[in-house]
Every structure is written in structure tokens, then in C-alpha cells.
Design a protein around this motif. Structure first.
Motif, PDB file in Angstrom:
ATOM      1  N   ILE A  72     -13.355  -2.809   3.072  1.00  0.00           N
ATOM      2  CA  ILE A  72     -13.922  -2.311   4.321  1.00  0.00           C
ATOM      3  C   ILE A  72     -14.434  -3.467   5.175  1.00  0.00           C
ATOM      4  CG2 ILE A  72     -15.733  -0.837   5.290  1.00  0.00           C
ATOM      5  CD1 ILE A  72     -15.125   0.831   2.563  1.00  0.00           C
ATOM      6  N   GLU A  73     -14.968  -4.504   4.540  1.00  0.00           N
ATOM      7  CA  GLU A  73     -15.403  -5.690   5.283  1.00  0.00           C
ATOM      8  C   GLU A  73     -14.221  -6.328   6.015  1.00  0.00           C
ATOM      9  OE1 GLU A  73     -18.441  -6.689   5.873  1.00  0.00           O
ATOM     10  OE2 GLU A  73     -19.315  -5.157   4.577  1.00  0.00           O
ATOM     11  N   LYS A  74     -13.064  -6.366   5.363  1.00  0.00           N
ATOM     12  CA  LYS A  74     -11.865  -6.906   6.008  1.00  0.00           C
ATOM     13  C   LYS A  74     -11.478  -6.053   7.211  1.00  0.00           C
ATOM     14  CE  LYS A  74      -7.032  -8.237   5.391  1.00  0.00           C
ATOM     15  NZ  LYS A  74      -6.818  -8.045   6.805  1.00  0.00           N
ATOM     16  N   PHE A  75     -11.559  -4.720   7.053  1.00  0.00           N
ATOM     17  CA  PHE A  75     -11.259  -3.838   8.180  1.00  0.00           C
ATOM     18  C   PHE A  75     -12.236  -4.091   9.330  1.00  0.00           C
ATOM     19  CE2 PHE A  75     -12.221   0.075  10.517  1.00  0.00           C
ATOM     20  CZ  PHE A  75     -11.014   0.230  11.171  1.00  0.00           C
ATOM     21  N   VAL A  76     -13.515  -4.248   9.026  1.00  0.00           N
ATOM     22  CA  VAL A  76     -14.517  -4.505  10.074  1.00  0.00           C
ATOM     23  C   VAL A  76     -14.184  -5.804  10.809  1.00  0.00           C
ATOM     24  CG1 VAL A  76     -16.956  -5.025  10.512  1.00  0.00           C
ATOM     25  CG2 VAL A  76     -16.339  -3.181   8.945  1.00  0.00           C
ATOM     26  N   ALA A  77     -13.795  -6.827  10.060  1.00  0.00           N
ATOM     27  CA  ALA A  77     -13.420  -8.106  10.683  1.00  0.00           C
ATOM     28  C   ALA A  77     -12.179  -7.934  11.562  1.00  0.00           C
ATOM     29  CB  ALA A  77     -13.165  -9.158   9.607  1.00  0.00           C
ATOM     30  N   ASP A  78     -11.175  -7.207  11.070  1.00  0.00           N
ATOM     31  CA  ASP A  78      -9.961  -6.951  11.859  1.00  0.00           C
ATOM     32  C   ASP A  78     -10.290  -6.145  13.113  1.00  0.00           C
ATOM     33  OD1 ASP A  78      -8.522  -8.290   9.907  1.00  0.00           O
ATOM     34  OD2 ASP A  78      -7.713  -6.457   8.988  1.00  0.00           O
ATOM     35  N   PHE A  79     -11.161  -5.154  12.967  1.00  0.00           N
ATOM     36  CA  PHE A  79     -11.563  -4.320  14.102  1.00  0.00           C
ATOM     37  C   PHE A  79     -12.261  -5.174  15.161  1.00  0.00           C
ATOM     38  CE2 PHE A  79     -14.398  -1.810  16.610  1.00  0.00           C
ATOM     39  CZ  PHE A  79     -13.670  -0.669  16.891  1.00  0.00           C
ATOM     40  N   THR A  80     -13.192  -6.017  14.730  1.00  0.00           N
ATOM     41  CA  THR A  80     -13.949  -6.856  15.658  1.00  0.00           C
ATOM     42  C   THR A  80     -13.035  -7.809  16.423  1.00  0.00           C
ATOM     43  OG1 THR A  80     -15.851  -6.683  14.193  1.00  0.00           O
ATOM     44  CG2 THR A  80     -15.916  -8.427  15.817  1.00  0.00           C
ATOM     45  N   LEU A  81     -12.017  -8.344  15.739  1.00  0.00           N
ATOM     46  CA  LEU A  81     -11.044  -9.208  16.418  1.00  0.00           C
ATOM     47  C   LEU A  81     -10.207  -8.427  17.427  1.00  0.00           C
ATOM     48  CD1 LEU A  81      -9.676 -11.509  13.577  1.00  0.00           C
ATOM     49  CD2 LEU A  81     -10.928 -12.213  15.623  1.00  0.00           C
ATOM     50  N   ALA A  82      -9.788  -7.231  17.045  1.00  0.00           N
ATOM     51  CA  ALA A  82      -8.928  -6.424  17.914  1.00  0.00           C
ATOM     52  C   ALA A  82      -9.689  -5.835  19.099  1.00  0.00           C
ATOM     53  CB  ALA A  82      -8.274  -5.303  17.105  1.00  0.00           C
ATOM     54  N   PHE A  83     -10.975  -5.523  18.905  1.00  0.00           N
ATOM     55  CA  PHE A  83     -11.769  -4.847  19.941  1.00  0.00           C
ATOM     56  C   PHE A  83     -13.130  -5.533  20.128  1.00  0.00           C
ATOM     57  CE2 PHE A  83      -9.322  -1.695  17.448  1.00  0.00           C
ATOM     58  CZ  PHE A  83      -8.381  -1.356  18.399  1.00  0.00           C
ATOM     59  N   PRO A  84     -13.133  -6.753  20.649  1.00  0.00           N
ATOM     60  CA  PRO A  84     -14.393  -7.498  20.764  1.00  0.00           C
ATOM     61  C   PRO A  84     -15.418  -6.844  21.694  1.00  0.00           C
ATOM     62  CG  PRO A  84     -12.623  -8.655  21.907  1.00  0.00           C
ATOM     63  CD  PRO A  84     -11.997  -7.513  21.178  1.00  0.00           C
ATOM     64  N   GLY A  85     -14.992  -5.986  22.590  1.00  0.00           N
ATOM     65  CA  GLY A  85     -15.916  -5.363  23.536  1.00  0.00           C
ATOM     66  C   GLY A  85     -16.560  -4.083  23.036  1.00  0.00           C
TER      67      GLY A  85
END
Length: 138
Positions: A72-85
């Protein structure tokens, strides 16, 4: 007003719930294969305005991270990169799956319907989101 989304991310499936435009009521949106989550959200965000995303934080009873936490931490990191705003807020997801299953029983769903794990994930995300909204109103 923009919506808030809750994500119950899992190894195989991801349950997603969303608020109404007034951020009062949480409703189940869908359950998707986890490997399609970022693509699904990219499409969803082009259609709907979202101000915040809640992502479940899996913990053991003693408060320590569960075995699935690194995924889930990896998903959070991927999400933050994809949607920084888009603001991400982590929320404790202990007991949400059990609560979702109990909700299915209380709703009178048949045994066969209660075996639908995708529905459990969607309801769990809805419980995460409704709990967040209830706390926000206090």
C-alpha cells in the motif's frame, strides 16, 4: 464543491467510495483490479473534481503496520507521483472488512452475495469514507 474519495487498496482488488458534491454522504463507487487503479483514477479525475483521497492504512491490533503495508505504501507513492495536486490522507482501516461483511448480513444479502469479495472491498471503502465524514462534522 469537489468530492472526496476513499480507497481500500488490496493486493488483488481495490474498493473505491466517493462523496456526493456536498461531501455529506459516502457511496460505494466500484471495485477494480488493483493493477488498474492509477489508470482508473486518471480517467475518473478528468470527469469529476476531487479535493482529497483517503487511503486505508493497514495496521495490526497492536498498531504496528500489517504485512500488506509495503504494497500500500508503494501505491501511495505511485499515486502521489501521478496526482501531485491531490491531497492524500491515510486512515486506519482496521475492522473495515469485518464491518463491511456485517453490513452485508444486516442488509439481508444472501450467503452467495456475501461471498462477493469485490462488494466487501467497496463497502469497506464506503465505511472508511463515511467514518471520516462523521468525524469531520464534529
Amino acid at each position: 464543491m469537489p468530492r472526496i474519495i476513499a480507497i481500500d487498496y488490496g493486493i488483488k482488488r481495490t474498493g473505491i467510495a466517493v462523496t456526493d458534491e456536498l461531501q455529506i454522504i459516502a457511496s460505494g463507487l466500484t471495485t477494480i483490479p488493483s493493477d488498474t487503479a492509477i489508470a482508473f483514477l486518471k480517467d475518473y479525475f478528468t470527469k469529476e473534481s476531487v479535493t482529497k483521497v483517503l487511503i486505508g492504512e493497514p495496521k495490526q491490533m497492536n498498531g504496528q503496520p500489517s504485512e500488506s503495508a509495503p504494497i500500500i505504501e508503494k501505491f501511495v507513492a505511485d499515486f502521489t507521483l501521478a496526482f501531485p495536486g491531490i491531497k492524500v490522507e491515510r486512515v486506519d482501516e482496521r475492522f473495515t472488512s469485518k464491518m463491511a461483511f456485517q453490513t452485508m448480513i444486516d442488509s439481508g444479502l444472501s450467503k452467495k452475495q456475501r461471498q462477493n469479495k469485490a462488494l466487501v472491498d467497496e463497502i469497506a471503502a464506503t465505511i472508511l469514507l463515511q467514518d471520516y465524514l462523521s468525524r469531520k462534522m464534529i
